[in-house]
Each structure stands twice: as structure tokens, then as C-alpha cells.
Scaffold this motif. Sequence first.
Motif, short mmCIF file in Angstrom:
data_model
loop_
_atom_site.label_atom_id
_atom_site.label_comp_id
_atom_site.label_asym_id
_atom_site.label_seq_id
_atom_site.Cartn_x
_atom_site.Cartn_y
_atom_site.Cartn_z
N SER A 260 0.83 -1.20 0.00
CA SER A 260 0.00 0.00 0.00
C SER A 260 0.87 1.25 0.00
O SER A 260 1.82 1.34 0.77
CB SER A 260 -0.92 0.02 1.23
OG SER A 260 -1.75 -1.12 1.25
N ARG A 287 -3.75 0.18 -8.07
CA ARG A 287 -5.17 0.37 -7.80
C ARG A 287 -5.31 1.60 -6.90
O ARG A 287 -4.92 1.57 -5.73
CB ARG A 287 -5.77 -0.87 -7.14
CG ARG A 287 -5.66 -2.12 -8.00
CD ARG A 287 -6.25 -3.34 -7.33
NE ARG A 287 -6.07 -4.54 -8.14
CZ ARG A 287 -6.47 -5.76 -7.78
NH1 ARG A 287 -7.10 -5.93 -6.60
NH2 ARG A 287 -6.27 -6.79 -8.58
N ALA A 302 -9.63 1.57 -7.14
CA ALA A 302 -9.53 0.69 -5.98
C ALA A 302 -10.89 0.51 -5.34
O ALA A 302 -11.76 1.39 -5.41
CB ALA A 302 -8.54 1.26 -4.96
N ASP A 306 -9.32 -3.25 -1.21
CA ASP A 306 -7.91 -3.09 -1.59
C ASP A 306 -7.07 -2.50 -0.47
O ASP A 306 -5.88 -2.81 -0.35
CB ASP A 306 -7.79 -2.21 -2.84
CG ASP A 306 -8.10 -2.98 -4.12
OD1 ASP A 306 -7.43 -3.98 -4.37
OD2 ASP A 306 -9.03 -2.58 -4.84
N TRP A 307 -7.64 -1.65 0.36
CA TRP A 307 -6.85 -1.01 1.42
C TRP A 307 -6.38 -2.03 2.46
O TRP A 307 -5.43 -1.76 3.19
CB TRP A 307 -7.64 0.09 2.10
CG TRP A 307 -8.28 1.09 1.18
CD1 TRP A 307 -9.57 1.53 1.22
CD2 TRP A 307 -7.67 1.79 0.09
NE1 TRP A 307 -9.79 2.44 0.22
CE2 TRP A 307 -8.64 2.63 -0.50
CE3 TRP A 307 -6.38 1.78 -0.47
CZ2 TRP A 307 -8.39 3.45 -1.58
CZ3 TRP A 307 -6.11 2.59 -1.56
CH2 TRP A 307 -7.11 3.42 -2.11
N SER A 317 -1.82 -0.83 -3.95
CA SER A 317 -2.90 0.14 -3.74
C SER A 317 -2.29 1.52 -3.49
O SER A 317 -1.18 1.64 -2.98
CB SER A 317 -3.78 -0.27 -2.57
OG SER A 317 -3.10 -0.13 -1.33
#
Length: 415
Positions: A260, A287, A302, A306-307, A317
Motif C-alpha cells: 500500500s 489500484r 480501488a 484493496d486497502w 494500492s
Amino acid sequence: MRELESILQKVKASTYTLGKMTSKEKNEILNKVADNLLENEKEILLANEKDVQKAEENHVKESLIDRLRLDISRIEAMALGLRKVAALSDPVGEILEGKVLENGLQIMKKRVPLGVIAIIYESRPNVTTDAFGLCFKSGNATVLRGGSDAIHTNLALVQVIKDTLTKEGVDFNILYLVEDTSREVANQLMKMREYIDVLIPRGGRGLIQSVVQNSMIPVIETGTGNCHIYVDESADLEMAVAVTKNAKTQRTGVCNACESLVVHEKVSKKFIPMLVETLSKFSVQIRGDERACLIDSTIVPATEEDWDMEYLDLILSLKIVDDMDEAICHINQHSTKHSESIITKDYQNAQRFLNEVDSSCVYVNSSTRFTDGEEFSLGAEIGISTQKLHARGPMGLKELTTTKYIIYGNGQIRK
């Protein structure tokens, strides 16, 4: 159940023999195991090829096959890891503190082994040798339950270790590999509190949560790695691109890879095109949130899921934030408490990030890929603990011990 119980009784009994070994004796054994890994590399590679072939037939993604695959250099690295553990100071018997009471009692706190450590893990044959080496050096017996995906490799590695132990006159029951990889046997193992002192899961989120929720044995939770990098408004953007590239692409199937990215909105329009250009060369899919998608059309929208994802793949992400408060809040909400990094030139922002981000390893201007026992000069690691009790971060020799008080007196009685 009875067969497993009978075996674990022998494993438990072996800890008393292990407790009598000197540091020199343990180090000699570790070096001989390292020698024998190299001498038997052909047999180990043949066994590993069976596991890799099965994974390919089952269409397992390449990043996970990479975790499973061995070659000569990786076997050499496993042997070197054992030698490094042998070269480390033995923590067992270390006196941590001491004092003399007014009544003359001498009280000291001494470091001692945990006892029997069980590890339930997936893929990663290096876990087999790392776990044995660290547990053996710290005076613990080891119970290993690997996954079906690496069973042939694990059998070959454990056979080399047991042959070495037997040849050197050491009770081979100090190491036991559970050959039945069924879920039923794993569940049985989680209930053997009488014989196992600590259980450590290593693998994906599903495995870890299953162990945490079902084990009757105390668990040290090793975390999945939704690791973040935050690009601050004062960041050196070229550094940020280079660090992100390393953290995302150097090895994708590992828990300390960046999954991320959080970017300050003041640098987003300049930084994101630089990042996309670099990561596109490695076929990384980004994303992003709505603002990120507006900056570059190749960015995929996203979802909320996704987070929280540990992709273990060439996917990243990307979240744009308005300020550092939002960045820290986003990371603490979605992180798995593994490793996070800030890229910044601002000392105060760096200190805020170090103090306020609640993860086991927090970096300034560095790749998250360094969260590793060997990189931290621990020789190896049993896993990255993301919980707060007993141990946190890479778990080396000292983290595989506990303490007890030893008290010397000369006839004192309590009044």
C-alpha cells in the motif's frame, strides 16, 4: 490423537537432554547440520522439484512458487543462516538483573528456554531450517507442521537434520515434523497444551486467524504484511520512487513487501507519473482512489477491500491524502502492524510517524524489505511478531526464551 500424543511426550522429554548441552556443543551441531545440507543438496533439490512441479500443475501464482522453490544458492543461504546462528551469543543462562534484599536473599532473573515450540507454516522451506536452528540454539525442542505444498522438501530437510543429530549422539526427538498435513491433525496439534508451550503460525491471513481462534496453546501471532509507504509532502521524490520499486518488486511473495502506498496531495501530481513510469516496467498494477485515477488513466479504481489486501503479487494500492493526520489514520486503520515507512526530509514529520504509527517496525527513508531477522543481525528469525505481548518484530534467539527468578538464601524464613 494417541499416536500424536505419544510422539509429543518424547519431544517434551527431549528438552531435558537439550537443556544439559553446552553452547559449544550446540554450535558444533549447527555447523555440522549446515555441512550436511550442502552435502545432500542434490537430494534436497530433487525433493523440492516434486513440490514445485505440483504447484505449477495446480496453477499456483509465480510469486508463491518463488517462495517454495529452492536452488543451490538458497540451500547455501540456509546453511549460512545456521552458521550465523551458531556464531551468535547463546542467550540461555544470561542473568538479566539481580539484587540483594534486606533479609539477605539474593534474587536474580535468568533467561531460560520456552520449552517446546510448535510452528505451523506454509511453503517457505527455509522456515524448516531457520526454526530448527533458532529453537535448538535457544534450548527449545521443535515441532514443525508445514503445508502439503512443501511436504517433500520438508521431509528431505528434516531427514538431514535428524541424521546429523543421531550421528552426533543427540536425541532426534528434539525435532519432529508432522507428516500428516490435514486440517484435522493441525487441529489436534493446537489442543496439545500439555506438551507444547508456544505455538507460532507463519503464513497467510487465513492460517494465522485459524490458529489464533482455535488454539488452546499460547500463540505468538506472526502477521500478514499489508505494509505501507507514505510519501510526505517534503519527500525526495526520486528516493520515494526507488524505495517503492524495491519494496514492491524485489520479491513480491514476502510479508515485508510494500502493498500500500499513501501519497500527500501536494506532491501527487508530480510523483505519481514518475512512479507509474517506473513500475510499469515491472508490470505492476496500481489500484488507486478517485484522485489517483484522475492523475493517470492506467491506474485501476480501488475498492474498499484493496486497502486491507496483502496481495503477494505485482499489485499496489494507492491512496492520496490531504495531510499527515489522514496518512497516519489510514495506515493505522488498514495496517497489519507489520512494517511501515515514511519518505520525508522533515525531521518533525519523521518523528511523528515513528511515534504515532502502531506497527512492529517503522522506517524513515528506507524500504520495508529490511524487516528480516538476518537483516537485523539476528542470524535468522522464527517470524515477524505483530502482537504486543512477549515479543514484537523479527523474533530471534532472545525472543525464543523466557525468564525465571533464581533465589539464593542462607536459611531465611518469612515472618
